[in-house]
Write a protein that holds these residues in place. Structure first.
Motif, short mmCIF file in Angstrom:
data_model
loop_
_atom_site.label_atom_id
_atom_site.label_comp_id
_atom_site.label_asym_id
_atom_site.label_seq_id
_atom_site.Cartn_x
_atom_site.Cartn_y
_atom_site.Cartn_z
N LEU A 21 -10.08 -5.00 -3.36
CA LEU A 21 -9.71 -3.93 -4.28
C LEU A 21 -8.62 -4.36 -5.25
N ALA A 22 -7.68 -5.19 -4.77
CA ALA A 22 -6.64 -5.70 -5.67
C ALA A 22 -7.25 -6.53 -6.79
N ALA A 23 -8.31 -7.28 -6.48
CA ALA A 23 -8.99 -8.08 -7.50
C ALA A 23 -9.64 -7.20 -8.55
N HIS A 24 -9.94 -5.94 -8.21
CA HIS A 24 -10.52 -4.99 -9.16
C HIS A 24 -9.46 -4.07 -9.76
N GLY A 25 -8.21 -4.35 -9.47
CA GLY A 25 -7.13 -3.54 -10.04
C GLY A 25 -6.99 -2.17 -9.43
N ILE A 26 -7.45 -2.01 -8.18
CA ILE A 26 -7.40 -0.70 -7.51
C ILE A 26 -6.38 -0.76 -6.37
N VAL A 27 -5.42 0.14 -6.39
CA VAL A 27 -4.42 0.18 -5.32
C VAL A 27 -5.02 0.85 -4.10
N THR A 28 -4.45 0.58 -2.93
CA THR A 28 -4.99 1.11 -1.69
C THR A 28 -3.92 1.82 -0.87
N GLN A 29 -4.39 2.76 -0.05
CA GLN A 29 -3.55 3.39 0.96
C GLN A 29 -4.28 3.25 2.29
N SER A 30 -3.71 2.50 3.20
CA SER A 30 -4.37 2.23 4.48
C SER A 30 -3.96 3.25 5.53
N ILE A 31 -4.93 3.65 6.35
CA ILE A 31 -4.69 4.58 7.44
C ILE A 31 -5.19 3.96 8.74
N ASP A 32 -4.31 3.82 9.71
CA ASP A 32 -4.68 3.33 11.03
C ASP A 32 -5.40 4.47 11.77
N ILE A 33 -6.70 4.27 12.06
CA ILE A 33 -7.51 5.33 12.66
C ILE A 33 -6.90 5.84 13.96
N GLU A 34 -6.51 4.92 14.84
CA GLU A 34 -5.99 5.32 16.14
C GLU A 34 -4.67 6.07 16.01
N LYS A 35 -3.82 5.61 15.11
CA LYS A 35 -2.54 6.28 14.90
C LYS A 35 -2.76 7.71 14.40
N PHE A 36 -3.70 7.87 13.48
CA PHE A 36 -3.99 9.19 12.95
C PHE A 36 -4.57 10.10 14.03
N GLU A 37 -5.54 9.59 14.79
CA GLU A 37 -6.19 10.40 15.82
C GLU A 37 -5.22 10.79 16.93
N ASN A 38 -4.28 9.92 17.25
CA ASN A 38 -3.30 10.22 18.30
C ASN A 38 -2.33 11.32 17.88
N LEU A 39 -2.20 11.54 16.58
CA LEU A 39 -1.27 12.56 16.08
C LEU A 39 -1.94 13.93 15.91
N ILE A 40 -3.27 13.99 15.99
CA ILE A 40 -3.97 15.26 15.82
C ILE A 40 -3.53 16.25 16.90
N GLY A 41 -3.16 17.45 16.45
CA GLY A 41 -2.65 18.47 17.36
C GLY A 41 -1.16 18.38 17.62
N ASN A 42 -0.52 17.39 17.01
CA ASN A 42 0.91 17.17 17.19
C ASN A 42 1.66 17.55 15.91
N ASP A 43 2.85 18.10 16.05
CA ASP A 43 3.65 18.46 14.88
C ASP A 43 3.98 17.24 14.02
#
Length: 286
Positions: free
Chosen positions: A87-109
């Motif tokens: 994506l950097a080669a195409h001039g597109i910035v990225t925002q990465s999300i760790d799937i496990e980190k996100f799923e572990n936070l579901i239901g948590n404040d």
């Protein structure tokens, strides 16, 4: 994930209400992961799917949000780096999300704070200026963050960020470079470009002092080399200083004047001619 970013979650009000900007999904790619142990295969699948998507994509993309397994599951090839490079080669910035980190936070404040941080990163990476500090005169006029990530034995992701002295985020530049020499050249080019672009777009502001913050746990020789070389080439244009702020120091500062052993904010302890310990948060009695 995107629904929660847009509409909000608990005490996080959502991207639109926070920044008064729409966050719209152009398209999405689904990549099935059969086994987390097949690291190279997963990375290659991400890369292949993304290449096909970019070849057929007709709409302008401001940012790509990549959800992937955590980097700890991979030794060499990883979805994080394979997508970031492409994506950097195409001039597109990225925002990465760790799937496990996100799923572990579901239901948590804590998920609300995680979404707020992700939203802030998206807003800044797409050119937004989330805040500015109300400060007086003095200090550096510009603060540049300089650093990189080693992708493999040969390739680096070089990046440079530029902030105004009041904390306003202005520029982000990144390049994929091959080898140490090319990495230094990329950083030098980025540094000159973001400074020149800032001066061109803000002719009313005079730049006299610049601070360079070297990213990473340890100050890198290559980043220091890039800064010193580019500033030498530019001549005595303005004063500058190099800093490396380490938040993982083995040193501790304690004060026995309170039960929490916390010293006053702003306390500076000199270790060597170039190393200091600085307290950035003070003790506040309950």
């Amino acid at each position: 994930m995107l629904d929660k970013l847009v509409s909000g979650y608990r005490n996080f009000n959502g991207f639109k209400r926070l920044f008064r900007q729409d966050l719209q999904k152009i398209d999405e790619i689904e990549i099935p992961i059969k086994s987390i142990s097949q690291g190279a295969m997963i990375a290659n699948e991400y890369k292949t799917k993304l290449k096909d998507f970019l070849q057929n994509q007709r709409n302008e993309i401001d940012i790509a949000i990549i959800m992937h397994p955590g980097k700890r599951h991979f030794t060499n090839e990883s979805p994080y780096f394979s997508t970031k490079i492409l994506l950097a080669a195409h001039g597109i910035v990225t925002q990465s999300i760790d799937i496990e980190k996100f799923e572990n936070l579901i239901g948590n404040d804590s998920l609300a704070y995680y979404l707020a941080n992700v939203s802030l990163a998206i807003y800044a990476k797409t050119g937004g200026k989330p805040w500015a500090l109300d400060i007086g005169s003095g200090g550096s006029d510009l603060i540049l963050g300089v650093g990189g990530t080693r992708i493999d034995a040969q390739n680096y992701l070089a990046f440079t960020t530029l902030f105004e002295r009041n904390g306003t985020f202005d520029y982000w530049a990144s390049d994929i470079s091959r080898g140490k020499e090319d990495y230094v050249k990329s950083l030098k080019s980025q540094i000159s470009k973001v400074i020149d672009d800032y001066i061109k777009e803000h002719p009313e502001k005079q730049v006299k002092k610049v601070s360079f913050h070297i990213a990473g746990k340890r100050p890198g020789k290559l980043e220091k080399q890039a800064v010193l070389e580019v500033m030498k080439e530019r001549g005595a244009e303005f004063e500058y200083a190099l800093f490396h702020i380490n938040t993982s120091s083995l040193f501790w500062i304690m004060d026995d004047k309170n039960n929490f052993f916390l010293p006053d904010e702003g306390l500076k302890v000199r270790l060597t001619s170039k190393d200091f310990l600085i307290i950035v948060e003070e003790y506040k009695p309950p």
